[in-house]
Design an enzyme around this catalytic site. Structure first.
Site, PDB file in Angstrom:
ATOM      1  N   TYR A 115      13.334  14.246 -29.800  1.00 22.98           N
ATOM      2  CA  TYR A 115      12.094  13.730 -30.395  1.00 22.98           C
ATOM      3  C   TYR A 115      10.955  14.707 -30.136  1.00 22.98           C
ATOM      4  O   TYR A 115      10.892  15.333 -29.066  1.00 22.98           O
ATOM      5  CB  TYR A 115      11.742  12.369 -29.784  1.00 22.98           C
ATOM      6  CG  TYR A 115      12.621  11.254 -30.329  1.00 22.98           C
ATOM      7  CD1 TYR A 115      12.351  10.698 -31.576  1.00 22.98           C
ATOM      8  CD2 TYR A 115      13.715  10.782 -29.622  1.00 22.98           C
ATOM      9  CE1 TYR A 115      13.147   9.681 -32.093  1.00 22.98           C
ATOM     10  CE2 TYR A 115      14.518   9.767 -30.135  1.00 22.98           C
ATOM     11  CZ  TYR A 115      14.223   9.220 -31.381  1.00 22.98           C
ATOM     12  OH  TYR A 115      15.017   8.230 -31.896  1.00 22.98           O
TER      13      TYR A 115
ATOM     14  N   GLN B 141      12.678   6.601 -37.733  1.00 22.34           N
ATOM     15  CA  GLN B 141      13.641   5.737 -38.405  1.00 22.34           C
ATOM     16  C   GLN B 141      13.138   5.431 -39.813  1.00 22.34           C
ATOM     17  O   GLN B 141      11.977   5.704 -40.102  1.00 22.34           O
ATOM     18  CB  GLN B 141      13.828   4.472 -37.615  1.00 22.34           C
ATOM     19  CG  GLN B 141      14.356   4.721 -36.208  1.00 22.34           C
ATOM     20  CD  GLN B 141      14.815   3.434 -35.504  1.00 22.34           C
ATOM     21  OE1 GLN B 141      14.765   2.355 -36.042  1.00 22.34           O
ATOM     22  NE2 GLN B 141      15.254   3.602 -34.266  1.00 22.34           N
TER      23      GLN B 141
ATOM     24  N   GLU C 169      17.510   0.806 -37.201  1.00 24.15           N
ATOM     25  CA  GLU C 169      17.869   0.050 -35.987  1.00 24.15           C
ATOM     26  C   GLU C 169      17.249  -1.340 -36.039  1.00 24.15           C
ATOM     27  O   GLU C 169      16.201  -1.550 -36.670  1.00 24.15           O
ATOM     28  CB  GLU C 169      17.347   0.818 -34.761  1.00 24.15           C
ATOM     29  CG  GLU C 169      17.641   0.116 -33.441  1.00 24.15           C
ATOM     30  CD  GLU C 169      17.509   1.033 -32.223  1.00 24.15           C
ATOM     31  OE1 GLU C 169      16.988   2.156 -32.362  1.00 24.15           O
ATOM     32  OE2 GLU C 169      17.944   0.607 -31.140  1.00 24.15           O
TER      33      GLU C 169
ATOM     34  N   GLU D 161      19.322  11.577 -33.975  1.00 21.10           N
ATOM     35  CA  GLU D 161      17.968  11.033 -33.787  1.00 21.10           C
ATOM     36  C   GLU D 161      17.002  12.193 -33.650  1.00 21.10           C
ATOM     37  O   GLU D 161      17.150  13.017 -32.730  1.00 21.10           O
ATOM     38  CB  GLU D 161      17.889  10.125 -32.548  1.00 21.10           C
ATOM     39  CG  GLU D 161      18.541   8.771 -32.768  1.00 21.10           C
ATOM     40  CD  GLU D 161      18.359   7.797 -31.608  1.00 21.10           C
ATOM     41  OE1 GLU D 161      17.315   7.840 -30.939  1.00 21.10           O
ATOM     42  OE2 GLU D 161      19.285   6.988 -31.391  1.00 21.10           O
TER      43      GLU D 161
ATOM     44  N   ASN E 152      25.950   5.106 -27.913  1.00 18.41           N
ATOM     45  CA  ASN E 152      24.678   5.796 -28.142  1.00 18.41           C
ATOM     46  C   ASN E 152      24.030   6.109 -26.795  1.00 18.41           C
ATOM     47  O   ASN E 152      24.013   5.256 -25.899  1.00 18.41           O
ATOM     48  CB  ASN E 152      23.737   4.892 -28.943  1.00 18.41           C
ATOM     49  CG  ASN E 152      22.309   5.433 -28.986  1.00 18.41           C
ATOM     50  OD1 ASN E 152      22.033   6.426 -29.641  1.00 18.41           O
ATOM     51  ND2 ASN E 152      21.397   4.779 -28.260  1.00 18.41           N
ATOM     52  N   GLU E 153      23.523   7.296 -26.661  1.00 14.93           N
ATOM     53  CA  GLU E 153      22.827   7.702 -25.431  1.00 14.93           C
ATOM     54  C   GLU E 153      23.536   7.145 -24.195  1.00 14.93           C
ATOM     55  O   GLU E 153      22.949   6.430 -23.367  1.00 14.93           O
ATOM     56  CB  GLU E 153      21.341   7.302 -25.485  1.00 14.93           C
ATOM     57  CG  GLU E 153      20.613   8.037 -26.601  1.00 14.93           C
ATOM     58  CD  GLU E 153      19.088   7.966 -26.572  1.00 14.93           C
ATOM     59  OE1 GLU E 153      18.538   7.188 -25.788  1.00 14.93           O
ATOM     60  OE2 GLU E 153      18.457   8.716 -27.338  1.00 14.93           O
TER      61      GLU E 153
HETATM   62  O1  AHR Z   1      14.788   5.455 -31.910  1.00 17.91           O
HETATM   63  C1  AHR Z   1      14.370   4.707 -30.815  1.00 17.91           C
HETATM   64  C2  AHR Z   1      15.288   4.844 -29.614  1.00 17.91           C
HETATM   65  O2  AHR Z   1      15.237   6.146 -29.134  1.00 17.91           O
HETATM   66  C3  AHR Z   1      16.754   4.623 -29.886  1.00 17.91           C
HETATM   67  O3  AHR Z   1      17.098   3.282 -29.870  1.00 17.91           O
HETATM   68  C4  AHR Z   1      17.402   5.343 -28.750  1.00 17.91           C
HETATM   69  O4  AHR Z   1      18.684   5.812 -29.062  1.00 17.91           O
HETATM   70  C5  AHR Z   1      16.427   6.466 -28.447  1.00 17.91           C
HETATM   71  O5  AHR Z   1      16.163   6.579 -27.097  1.00 17.91           O
END
Ligand code: AHR
Length: 511
Positions: free
Chosen positions: A261, A365, A44, A316, A192-193
């Site tokens: 995450y 990432q 990103e 992600e 995205n999201e």
């Molecule tokens: O990876 C960091 C951020 O986390 C990304 O930009 C977003 O899609 C997510 O909330």
């Protein structure tokens, strides 16, 4: 009487402590393939991922580069076998206007990166740079389109620019910018999201928007059929998946995303290196939640798509901690320890074991951001423990997944417990069987007895990644402190394999 009770007590305790973990490998029951796209990464425009990470600029004479991209990173990623690379975001994607990133670099407009540190984005790394980078490392590109602040035309133009051979304004523009042949980009994210930074939409509204965007994203008559991924749920938002699967016709939907995450608490994430065992345990608990999320989102998908045509794309995932002290909070730069190796090993095992539905994933990432595989500092570059796990595991790419039955001991902390051992297995095209094992227990070795059902083997070899402490990491002073070495802890006797996994270790065996 007292003596007998004591003896019994001793037997029970020692049995509990030293009970073996048991794994049955069903080598004759393989059905699904582990897609190489599970080994996807994410780049990103965030912090030092692109600028100061991948990209150091064409004019850079101190850091060797190919068209501005660091050669050491290209070589490391080639070795990693990156399935696909997602770009340009993340949240950044829904602010990105791709036409600002083509043509002569000195004429490109700038923008403010509103999500990540408010820095100026000069658009010097754009579509050509990214797609050429993918060619250099042998990864499939995965372009995330701007739905939140873009237009249907902007995204359909991008598809045309990258994929159509000739005969349209977009193809002429591409050729004028120096690229004759199309790149044939197959994988496209439709926003995205969308429930958050991508537009704060409700699932019903996004499903409608998706239908509109997807209609105008066509393959423009070339052979690369598009693989469109709908912006998916976060964690346990099962309603999001339900609505998307119900309201989007499946002929225009190739994948549905999921983001998860490993974060202890969004307001108190904790340090990346000097964490306590309590924080380690909590991180692993959230990492292992992936099993439940993948299972339950898949169950919903099964209801609408029993033939499993639509993939679950975990685009992600990874560990998320406090930024390194003194660094820009908007840059999400964190060190990478053996805790991250534990997250990587266990998460990939989960993906392998669900490969019938999970056919793509992207670790967040690649460079200098969150659970990075590569860190850079000026001219220096290092490979993190996470890199090594992904490199060791890449033997599973495009191999036949072999189902396993696993009975394991617990890693206990206070009154809580987690399974200490995680595993997955596959058979590659040359007939070799690989078994990946992770012991997340920071203090106790685990012995695993593996019974090989439906396979015979003449020998076993392996590699291990481990370190005395779960907080250990590779630094720029000691870049090779943690790296894979030959593993001598497995012995084969007929169809029984005995493996001793040291505390905090990742092992990949080859039979
Ligand atoms: O990876 C960091 C951020 O986390 C990304 O930009 C977003 O899609 C997510 O909330």
């Amino acid at each position: 009487m007292k003596k007998i009770t004591l003896l019994f007590l001793y037997w029970s305790v020692s049995h509990a402590l030293f009970a073996q973990n048991r794994l049955t490998l069903n080598a004759d029951l393989g059905r699904d393939t582990i897609s190489h796209n599970i080994y996807g990464h994410f780049a990103e425009h965030l912090g030092r991922c692109i600028y100061g990470g991948f990209y150091v600029g064409e004019g850079n004479i101190t850091i060797p580069n190919r068209n501005g991209v660091r050669t050491d990173i290209i070589e490391a990623l080639k070795k990693l076998k990156v399935g696909n690379l997602r770009w340009p975001g993340g949240c950044f994607a829904d602010t990105y206007h791709w036409k600002d990133g083509i043509g002569p670099k000195d004429k490109r407009p700038s923008m403010k990166n509103v999500w990540w540190g408010g820095v100026t984005e000069d658009n010097s790394f754009g579509t050509h740079d990214f797609l050429n980078l993918c060619e250099a490392i042998g990864a499939e590109p995965y372009l995330a389109g701007n739905v939140g602040s873009g237009t249907v035309k902007e995204l359909s133009d991008w598809v045309e620019y990258t994929n159509q051979d000739s005969g349209s304004p977009m193809t002429e523009l591409r050729k004028a910018n120096g690229r004759e042949k199309p790149w044939n980009v197959k994988i496209w994210g439709v926003g995205n999201e969308a429930w958050g930074c991508g537009g704060n939409m409700k699932p019903e509204y996004y499903a409608n928007i998706y239908r509109q965007y997807a209609t105008f994203m066509t393959d423009w008559g070339n052979s690369a059929k598009l693989y469109r991924v709908a912006s998916g749920a976060s964690d346990d938002d099962y309603n999001w998946t339900e609505v998307l699967m119900r309201d989007i016709p499946h002929k225009m939907l190739e994948g549905v995303a999921l983001h998860h995450y490993s974060v202890i608490d969004w307001s108190k994430k904790g340090p990346a290196t000097s964490f306590s065992e309590d924080q380690y345990f909590k991180t692993m608990k959230t990492a292992l939640d992936m099993e439940e999320f993948v299972t339950r989102h898949s169950t919903i998908m099964d209801k609408y798509d029993p033939k499993k045509k639509v993939a679950l794309v975990v685009d992600e995932w990874g560990g998320w901690y406090d930024v390194e002290p003194g660094t820009n909070p908007g840059f999400l730069f964190q060190q990478n320890t053996m805790r991250d190796a534990m997250i990587a090993g266990t998460t990939l095992n989960i993906f392998h074991n669900h490969c019938d539905r999970v056919r793509m994933a992207n670790l967040a990432q690649t460079v200098n951001v969150l659970q990075a595989v590569i860190l850079t500092e000026g001219e220096k570059m290092l490979l993190t423990p996470t890199y090594h796990v992904l490199e060791m595991y890449n033997v599973h790419q495009d191999a036949l997944q072999l189902p396993i039955d696993l009975v394991v001991n617990n890693y206990t902390f206070g009154t809580e417990k987690l399974p200490a051992v995680s595993a997955s297995a596959s058979r590659d095209k040359a007939g070799k069987i690989h078994i990946s094992l992770v012991n997340i227990d920071p203090a106790r070795a685990q012995e695993v007895s593996v019974s090989l059902r439906g396979a015979t083997s003449k020998g076993v070899s392996g590699r291990i990644l481990t370190s005395p402490k779960v907080q250990d990491y590779n630094s720029f002073d000691q870049p090779n402190r943690i790296k894979p070495v030959d593993f001598k802890g497995a012995t084969l006797n007929g169809d029984m394999l005995k493996v001793t996994l040291p505390p905090v270790s990742v092992v990949v065996l080859e039979l």
